[in-house]
Design a protein around this motif. Structure first.
Motif, PDB file in Angstrom:
ATOM      1  N   GLY A 290     -36.954  17.754 -25.592  1.00 32.01           N
ATOM      2  CA  GLY A 290     -36.859  18.590 -26.798  1.00 32.01           C
ATOM      3  C   GLY A 290     -35.456  18.540 -27.394  1.00 32.01           C
ATOM      4  O   GLY A 290     -35.281  18.559 -28.619  1.00 32.01           O
ATOM      5  N   GLU A 291     -34.466  18.464 -26.507  1.00 35.49           N
ATOM      6  CA  GLU A 291     -33.070  18.362 -26.948  1.00 35.49           C
ATOM      7  C   GLU A 291     -32.887  17.054 -27.734  1.00 35.49           C
ATOM      8  O   GLU A 291     -32.206  17.027 -28.762  1.00 35.49           O
ATOM      9  CB  GLU A 291     -32.214  18.326 -25.678  1.00 35.49           C
ATOM     10  CG  GLU A 291     -30.780  18.625 -25.829  1.00 35.49           C
ATOM     11  CD  GLU A 291     -30.111  18.602 -24.425  1.00 35.49           C
ATOM     12  OE1 GLU A 291     -30.820  18.587 -23.391  1.00 35.49           O
ATOM     13  OE2 GLU A 291     -28.873  18.588 -24.411  1.00 35.49           O
ATOM     14  N   ALA A 292     -33.503  15.975 -27.237  1.00 34.28           N
ATOM     15  CA  ALA A 292     -33.422  14.687 -27.940  1.00 34.28           C
ATOM     16  C   ALA A 292     -34.076  14.802 -29.314  1.00 34.28           C
ATOM     17  O   ALA A 292     -33.529  14.327 -30.314  1.00 34.28           O
ATOM     18  CB  ALA A 292     -34.092  13.592 -27.112  1.00 34.28           C
ATOM     19  N   TYR A 293     -35.239  15.474 -29.380  1.00 34.53           N
ATOM     20  CA  TYR A 293     -35.881  15.702 -30.686  1.00 34.53           C
ATOM     21  C   TYR A 293     -34.934  16.456 -31.615  1.00 34.53           C
ATOM     22  O   TYR A 293     -34.785  16.121 -32.784  1.00 34.53           O
ATOM     23  CB  TYR A 293     -37.157  16.523 -30.507  1.00 34.53           C
ATOM     24  CG  TYR A 293     -38.417  15.705 -30.392  1.00 34.53           C
ATOM     25  CD1 TYR A 293     -38.956  15.402 -29.160  1.00 34.53           C
ATOM     26  CD2 TYR A 293     -39.071  15.240 -31.527  1.00 34.53           C
ATOM     27  CE1 TYR A 293     -40.118  14.659 -29.045  1.00 34.53           C
ATOM     28  CE2 TYR A 293     -40.230  14.498 -31.426  1.00 34.53           C
ATOM     29  CZ  TYR A 293     -40.752  14.209 -30.188  1.00 34.53           C
ATOM     30  OH  TYR A 293     -41.905  13.475 -30.092  1.00 34.53           O
ATOM     31  N   ASP A 294     -34.317  17.513 -31.074  1.00 35.73           N
ATOM     32  CA  ASP A 294     -33.451  18.347 -31.916  1.00 35.73           C
ATOM     33  C   ASP A 294     -32.227  17.562 -32.392  1.00 35.73           C
ATOM     34  O   ASP A 294     -31.806  17.681 -33.543  1.00 35.73           O
ATOM     35  CB  ASP A 294     -33.036  19.613 -31.155  1.00 35.73           C
ATOM     36  CG  ASP A 294     -34.234  20.523 -30.868  1.00 35.73           C
ATOM     37  OD1 ASP A 294     -35.257  20.408 -31.567  1.00 35.73           O
ATOM     38  OD2 ASP A 294     -34.158  21.345 -29.939  1.00 35.73           O
ATOM     39  N   LYS A 295     -31.646  16.725 -31.507  1.00 37.55           N
ATOM     40  CA  LYS A 295     -30.452  15.962 -31.886  1.00 37.55           C
ATOM     41  C   LYS A 295     -30.790  14.892 -32.918  1.00 37.55           C
ATOM     42  O   LYS A 295     -30.060  14.686 -33.882  1.00 37.55           O
ATOM     43  CB  LYS A 295     -29.830  15.307 -30.649  1.00 37.55           C
ATOM     44  CG  LYS A 295     -29.098  16.311 -29.756  1.00 37.55           C
ATOM     45  CD  LYS A 295     -28.528  15.616 -28.542  1.00 37.55           C
ATOM     46  CE  LYS A 295     -27.707  16.578 -27.686  1.00 37.55           C
ATOM     47  NZ  LYS A 295     -27.294  15.961 -26.419  1.00 37.55           N
TER      48      LYS A 295
ATOM     49  N   PHE B  14     -32.970  10.604 -21.675  1.00 33.46           N
ATOM     50  CA  PHE B  14     -33.124  10.535 -23.135  1.00 33.46           C
ATOM     51  C   PHE B  14     -31.806  10.408 -23.885  1.00 33.46           C
ATOM     52  O   PHE B  14     -31.800  10.268 -25.099  1.00 33.46           O
ATOM     53  CB  PHE B  14     -33.897  11.766 -23.643  1.00 33.46           C
ATOM     54  CG  PHE B  14     -35.305  11.808 -23.126  1.00 33.46           C
ATOM     55  CD1 PHE B  14     -36.276  10.950 -23.638  1.00 33.46           C
ATOM     56  CD2 PHE B  14     -35.664  12.670 -22.093  1.00 33.46           C
ATOM     57  CE1 PHE B  14     -37.565  10.954 -23.143  1.00 33.46           C
ATOM     58  CE2 PHE B  14     -36.952  12.688 -21.592  1.00 33.46           C
ATOM     59  CZ  PHE B  14     -37.909  11.821 -22.119  1.00 33.46           C
ATOM     60  N   SER B  15     -30.666  10.454 -23.183  1.00 31.19           N
ATOM     61  CA  SER B  15     -29.402  10.440 -23.933  1.00 31.19           C
ATOM     62  C   SER B  15     -29.121   9.053 -24.508  1.00 31.19           C
ATOM     63  O   SER B  15     -28.545   8.923 -25.587  1.00 31.19           O
ATOM     64  CB  SER B  15     -28.246  10.920 -23.065  1.00 31.19           C
ATOM     65  OG  SER B  15     -27.942   9.955 -22.098  1.00 31.19           O
ATOM     66  N   GLY B  16     -29.557   7.989 -23.804  1.00 33.42           N
ATOM     67  CA  GLY B  16     -29.341   6.631 -24.313  1.00 33.42           C
ATOM     68  C   GLY B  16     -30.105   6.403 -25.612  1.00 33.42           C
ATOM     69  O   GLY B  16     -29.635   5.715 -26.519  1.00 33.42           O
ATOM     70  N   LEU B  17     -31.267   7.013 -25.683  1.00 35.78           N
ATOM     71  CA  LEU B  17     -32.097   6.885 -26.877  1.00 35.78           C
ATOM     72  C   LEU B  17     -31.380   7.509 -28.079  1.00 35.78           C
ATOM     73  O   LEU B  17     -31.341   6.940 -29.174  1.00 35.78           O
ATOM     74  CB  LEU B  17     -33.419   7.595 -26.606  1.00 35.78           C
ATOM     75  CG  LEU B  17     -34.520   7.513 -27.645  1.00 35.78           C
ATOM     76  CD1 LEU B  17     -34.843   6.071 -27.971  1.00 35.78           C
ATOM     77  CD2 LEU B  17     -35.758   8.233 -27.117  1.00 35.78           C
ATOM     78  N   LYS B  18     -30.781   8.669 -27.844  1.00 36.82           N
ATOM     79  CA  LYS B  18     -30.044   9.324 -28.936  1.00 36.82           C
ATOM     80  C   LYS B  18     -28.876   8.451 -29.384  1.00 36.82           C
ATOM     81  O   LYS B  18     -28.633   8.266 -30.578  1.00 36.82           O
ATOM     82  CB  LYS B  18     -29.529  10.689 -28.482  1.00 36.82           C
ATOM     83  CG  LYS B  18     -28.975  11.497 -29.622  1.00 36.82           C
ATOM     84  CD  LYS B  18     -27.924  12.489 -29.206  1.00 36.82           C
ATOM     85  CE  LYS B  18     -26.546  11.948 -29.484  1.00 36.82           C
ATOM     86  NZ  LYS B  18     -25.480  12.841 -29.112  1.00 36.82           N
ATOM     87  N   THR B  19     -28.169   7.878 -28.415  1.00 37.14           N
ATOM     88  CA  THR B  19     -27.029   7.007 -28.750  1.00 37.14           C
ATOM     89  C   THR B  19     -27.506   5.799 -29.562  1.00 37.14           C
ATOM     90  O   THR B  19     -26.845   5.395 -30.529  1.00 37.14           O
ATOM     91  CB  THR B  19     -26.345   6.533 -27.446  1.00 37.14           C
ATOM     92  OG1 THR B  19     -26.086   7.688 -26.662  1.00 37.14           O
ATOM     93  CG2 THR B  19     -25.049   5.804 -27.726  1.00 37.14           C
TER      94      THR B  19
END
Ligand code: KG4
Ligand code: ZN
Length: 372
Positions: free
Chosen positions: A169-174, A235-240
């Motif tokens: 959800g954090e990844a969605y929000d970011k 999921f942090s790599g996806l955001k990057t």
């Protein structure tokens, strides 16, 4: 038995009355389920501001509880026990609910049980569908958590794996912030993704260091039994990757910032394509790991709960995969997916039925382990 549940772990002030039915297969019935959302307050800041959250909980808690009682048609004297979220969450927010519930329990001279927020999400499935076939593998996927649990018996939760970094959800929000779509990001991305092509943007799938990369290593059951879970998400790599691709496409993202600093050159269709592609990668990774864990742990059913379980693609893909693999998939109704107090009352009833009671000196905890 009527239980008053109270939930204030994040940005929702919630209270609910849940009663026992006497039916073992469908043990609980919702009398009321009241939620005062603070999303409008935090939207302005692009995310939750803890101090504002605690202050708003203080303003809302009395009215929300009174409304839960009146909606359920009970008075204080009709409440037999209280259940309140002890953690994890924002400690200032949690303390409002915990203090209120303890004061009520003390003055009513009724028992109180401290509830783990994720136990609430897991029991929201039973609240909706009745008891599900066990052992079950349950994915709890929200703004703060992405964790898999094995439920071997009613009310027992064993950690199978969790995210190494961001929650889904954090990844969605970011990513929603990066695309200039506002907060919370999940529902907006879900909606826009419907008009996008899910293969339009080449996003990386999370990779792990296991020898076989994206599959779970064998021997999961033994690991879970000895408290050494492994089924990780990331999921942090996806955001990057999203940041990098957006910057390449000329979206003005200044170093160190995660919001565009000027007008975006992306068309509406580009944004929809980003949403659909991002959603596909997230959902595939959640579904893949959950079903793989269920297979290795011989689960008889799969549950998906938490705010992100409201996601239309996750619901659709998980149901389709369940049908192919012959394993039933249970997801709560949308109103029980995101934070609410009915699920806390249900998890409280689970504990009360075992004779659990919490002493009045228990405290709120920002971090708290669920696994026994
Ligand atoms: O369970 P929840 O209400 O609060 C936490 O315990 O975190 O989950 C909130 C999260 C937010 O990150 C929100 O963006 C996400 O759930 N969410 C969704 C959807 N609806 C809410 N994510 C994806 N698709 C949705 N439809
Ligand atoms: Zn939650």
């Amino acid at each position: 038995m009527n239980v008053l549940g109270i939930e204030t772990s994040c940005d929702e002030t919630a209270a609910a009355v849940v009663s026992t039915t006497g039916d073992e297969a469908r043990p609980w019935r919702i009398g009321s389920n009241v939620i005062a959302s603070q999303a409008g307050i935090h939207r302005e800041w692009g995310g939750i501001v803890p101090e504002l959250a605690s202050r708003q909980h203080v303003r809302d808690i009395c009215g929300v509880v009174e409304r839960a009682l009146s909606d359920a048609g009970v008075t204080w004297s009709g409440i037999d026990a209280l259940a309140v979220t002890q953690g994890p969450g924002l400690v200032g927010s949690l303390l409002v609910g915990v203090s209120f519930a303890k004061a009520a329990a003390a003055s009513l001279e009724k028992p109180i049980v401290a509830v783990h927020h994720l136990a609430g999400h897991i029991e929201s499935i039973v609240l909706e569908h009745g008891e599900i076939p066990l052992p079950a593998v349950v994915l709890v996927v929200s703004g703060g958590h992405t964790s898999l649990y094995l439920v071997p018996d009613r009310g027992r939760y064993m950690l199978v794996g969790r995210t190494r970094d961001d929650a889904a959800g954090e990844a969605y929000d970011k990513v929603a912030r990066l695309l200039g779509l506002g907060y919370p990001g999940g529902p907006v991305i879900d909606r826009l993704a419907r008009d996008g092509r899910d293969d339009a943007v080449d996003l990386p799938r999370p990779r792990f260091t296991h020898p076989d990369r994206n599959r779970l290593p064998p021997g999961l059951a033994a690991r879970v039994a000895r408290g050494a879970p492994i089924a990780e998400f990331s999921f942090s790599g996806l955001k990057t990757a999203v940041v990098r691709i957006l910057a390449d496409r000329g979206v003005p993202i200044a170093a160190g910032f995660d919001v565009p600093t000027g007008a975006s050159p992306l068309s509406q269709q580009d944004v929809a394509d980003f949403c659909a592609s991002f959603q596909r990668v997230v959902v595939e990774s959640l579904v893949e790991r959950t079903f793989e864990a269920a297979r290795q742990l011989d689960a008889k059913s799969i549950g998906i709960a938490g705010g992100v379980s409201a996601n239309s693609r996750l619901r659709r893909d998980a149901a389709a995969r369940g049908a192919v693999e012959g394993i039933p998939v249970f997801v709560p109704a949308l109103s029980l997916s995101t934070d609410n107090a009915a699920m806390i009352a249900a998890a409280g009833l689970r504990k009360l039925s075992r004779g659990d009671r919490s002493p009045l000196d228990f405290n709120a905890h920002a971090t708290l382990s669920l696994a026994d």
